[in-house]
Design a protein around this motif. Structure first.
Motif, PDB file in Angstrom:
ATOM      1  N   TYR A  55       0.823  -1.201   0.000  1.00 12.25           N
ATOM      2  CA  TYR A  55       0.000   0.000   0.000  1.00 12.25           C
ATOM      3  C   TYR A  55       0.860   1.255   0.000  1.00 12.25           C
ATOM      4  O   TYR A  55       1.952   1.267   0.571  1.00 12.25           O
ATOM      5  N   ALA A  56       0.328   2.306  -0.620  1.00 11.94           N
ATOM      6  CA  ALA A  56       0.971   3.610  -0.556  1.00 11.94           C
ATOM      7  C   ALA A  56       0.721   4.181   0.846  1.00 11.94           C
ATOM      8  O   ALA A  56      -0.396   4.133   1.352  1.00 11.94           O
ATOM      9  N   LEU A  57       1.772   4.686   1.451  1.00 12.83           N
ATOM     10  CA  LEU A  57       1.659   5.250   2.798  1.00 12.83           C
ATOM     11  C   LEU A  57       1.830   6.761   2.725  1.00 12.83           C
ATOM     12  O   LEU A  57       2.552   7.246   1.871  1.00 12.83           O
ATOM     13  N   PRO A  58       1.215   7.522   3.592  1.00 16.98           N
ATOM     14  CA  PRO A  58       0.316   7.083   4.657  1.00 16.98           C
ATOM     15  C   PRO A  58      -1.032   6.641   4.079  1.00 16.98           C
ATOM     16  O   PRO A  58      -1.429   7.073   3.010  1.00 16.98           O
ATOM     17  N   LEU A  59      -1.696   5.780   4.830  1.00 21.21           N
ATOM     18  CA  LEU A  59      -3.008   5.302   4.409  1.00 21.21           C
ATOM     19  C   LEU A  59      -4.011   6.451   4.455  1.00 21.21           C
ATOM     20  O   LEU A  59      -3.887   7.350   5.296  1.00 21.21           O
ATOM     21  N   PRO A  60      -5.013   6.430   3.583  1.00 17.57           N
ATOM     22  CA  PRO A  60      -6.014   7.499   3.586  1.00 17.57           C
ATOM     23  C   PRO A  60      -6.892   7.481   4.841  1.00 17.57           C
ATOM     24  O   PRO A  60      -7.455   8.502   5.220  1.00 17.57           O
ATOM     25  N   SER A  61      -7.008   6.327   5.479  1.00 17.63           N
ATOM     26  CA  SER A  61      -7.775   6.203   6.721  1.00 17.63           C
ATOM     27  C   SER A  61      -7.216   5.011   7.490  1.00 17.63           C
ATOM     28  O   SER A  61      -6.442   4.224   6.958  1.00 17.63           O
ATOM     29  N   LEU A  62      -7.604   4.902   8.750  1.00 11.37           N
ATOM     30  CA  LEU A  62      -7.110   3.819   9.604  1.00 11.37           C
ATOM     31  C   LEU A  62      -8.237   2.824   9.856  1.00 11.37           C
ATOM     32  O   LEU A  62      -9.124   3.079  10.674  1.00 11.37           O
ATOM     33  N   PRO A  63      -8.227   1.684   9.151  1.00 13.22           N
ATOM     34  CA  PRO A  63      -9.257   0.665   9.396  1.00 13.22           C
ATOM     35  C   PRO A  63      -9.181   0.140  10.831  1.00 13.22           C
ATOM     36  O   PRO A  63      -8.087   0.010  11.402  1.00 13.22           O
ATOM     37  N   VAL A 107      -1.436  -9.560   4.749  1.00 15.95           N
ATOM     38  CA  VAL A 107      -1.740  -8.323   4.028  1.00 15.95           C
ATOM     39  C   VAL A 107      -0.603  -7.996   3.066  1.00 15.95           C
ATOM     40  O   VAL A 107      -0.830  -7.647   1.906  1.00 15.95           O
ATOM     41  N   ALA A 108       0.626  -8.129   3.536  1.00 11.21           N
ATOM     42  CA  ALA A 108       1.793  -7.777   2.719  1.00 11.21           C
ATOM     43  C   ALA A 108       1.882  -8.611   1.441  1.00 11.21           C
ATOM     44  O   ALA A 108       2.292  -8.105   0.399  1.00 11.21           O
ATOM     45  N   VAL A 109       1.479  -9.879   1.506  1.00 14.54           N
ATOM     46  CA  VAL A 109       1.591 -10.752   0.329  1.00 14.54           C
ATOM     47  C   VAL A 109       0.273 -10.896  -0.431  1.00 14.54           C
ATOM     48  O   VAL A 109       0.202 -11.645  -1.403  1.00 14.54           O
ATOM     49  N   LEU A 114      -7.002  -4.779   3.347  1.00 17.43           N
ATOM     50  CA  LEU A 114      -7.567  -3.831   4.289  1.00 17.43           C
ATOM     51  C   LEU A 114      -8.824  -3.195   3.706  1.00 17.43           C
ATOM     52  O   LEU A 114      -8.864  -2.911   2.509  1.00 17.43           O
ATOM     53  N   PRO A 115      -9.824  -2.957   4.528  1.00 17.10           N
ATOM     54  CA  PRO A 115     -11.043  -2.304   4.036  1.00 17.10           C
ATOM     55  C   PRO A 115     -10.822  -0.799   3.887  1.00 17.10           C
ATOM     56  O   PRO A 115     -11.148  -0.013   4.761  1.00 17.10           O
ATOM     57  N   LEU A 116     -10.218  -0.434   2.774  1.00 16.02           N
ATOM     58  CA  LEU A 116      -9.912   0.971   2.518  1.00 16.02           C
ATOM     59  C   LEU A 116     -10.900   1.551   1.515  1.00 16.02           C
ATOM     60  O   LEU A 116     -11.424   0.820   0.669  1.00 16.02           O
ATOM     61  N   PRO A 117     -11.111   2.859   1.568  1.00 12.11           N
ATOM     62  CA  PRO A 117     -11.967   3.478   0.554  1.00 12.11           C
ATOM     63  C   PRO A 117     -11.324   3.343  -0.821  1.00 12.11           C
ATOM     64  O   PRO A 117     -10.120   3.075  -0.923  1.00 12.11           O
ATOM     65  N   PRO A 118     -12.085   3.537  -1.888  1.00  8.01           N
ATOM     66  CA  PRO A 118     -11.565   3.340  -3.241  1.00  8.01           C
ATOM     67  C   PRO A 118     -10.296   4.111  -3.562  1.00  8.01           C
ATOM     68  O   PRO A 118      -9.525   3.712  -4.417  1.00  8.01           O
ATOM     69  N   THR A 119     -10.013   5.201  -2.851  1.00 10.95           N
ATOM     70  CA  THR A 119      -8.804   5.968  -3.142  1.00 10.95           C
ATOM     71  C   THR A 119      -7.540   5.273  -2.656  1.00 10.95           C
ATOM     72  O   THR A 119      -6.453   5.628  -3.061  1.00 10.95           O
TER      73      THR A 119
END
Length: 145
Positions: A55-63, A107-109, A114-119
């Motif tokens: 994932y690109a960091l920082p995450l847009p939100s924290l699940p 998650v890494a592989v 993660l339940p992230l928003p579409p962005t």
């Protein structure tokens, strides 16, 4: 990032004091807060080391699931300061830490996500590239070697 307030909400006060009150003050002192915040930073750095692979960091939100795993890692790190006593409830911290790391590895592989928003698009993998075309090395071209 997880905060001291997150840790306070996750643990009963007596457990938090057991983990960080090395002075025996019976209250959360600035020194105890510093110990807790150091464990939270270390835990989040560990979490990000796995997330950065995908994932690109920082995450847009924290699940919430990620917050819970990061708190499990922080509690384990604090527990290590006191020592984990075999045969006691302390072993639950070790089990939760191992579960958190297993989840982060998944998650890494790509076995878990993660339940992230579409962005929150996965980061592009680092490393080599695949080029299609005529093979440079084949059995025939290497026959004389």
């Amino acid at each position: 990032m997880i905060t001291l307030e997150d840790l306070r909400q996750a643990l009963p006060l007596d457990v938090l004091l057991y983990l960080v009150d090395e002075e025996g003050a019976g209250v959360l002192t600035p020194e105890g807060e510093a110990r807790a915040e150091a464990a939270l930073r270390e835990a989040w750095a560990e979490v990000e080391s796995y997330l950065a692979q995908r994932y690109a960091l920082p995450l847009p939100s924290l699940p919430e699931v990620l917050k819970a795993k990061a708190l499990d890692i922080a509690v384990y790190r604090l527990m290590l300061r006191r020592g984990i006593r075999p045969g006691t409830a302390d072993e639950a911290a070790l089990t939760r830490y191992r579960d958190a790391v297993a989840f982060l590895r998944d998650v890494a592989v790509g076995k878990a996500s993660l339940p992230l928003p579409p962005t929150g698009e996965p980061a592009r993998p680092k490393g080599g590239a695949t080029v299609r075309g005529k093979r440079v090395f084949s059995r025939e071209s290497l026959e004389d070697f």
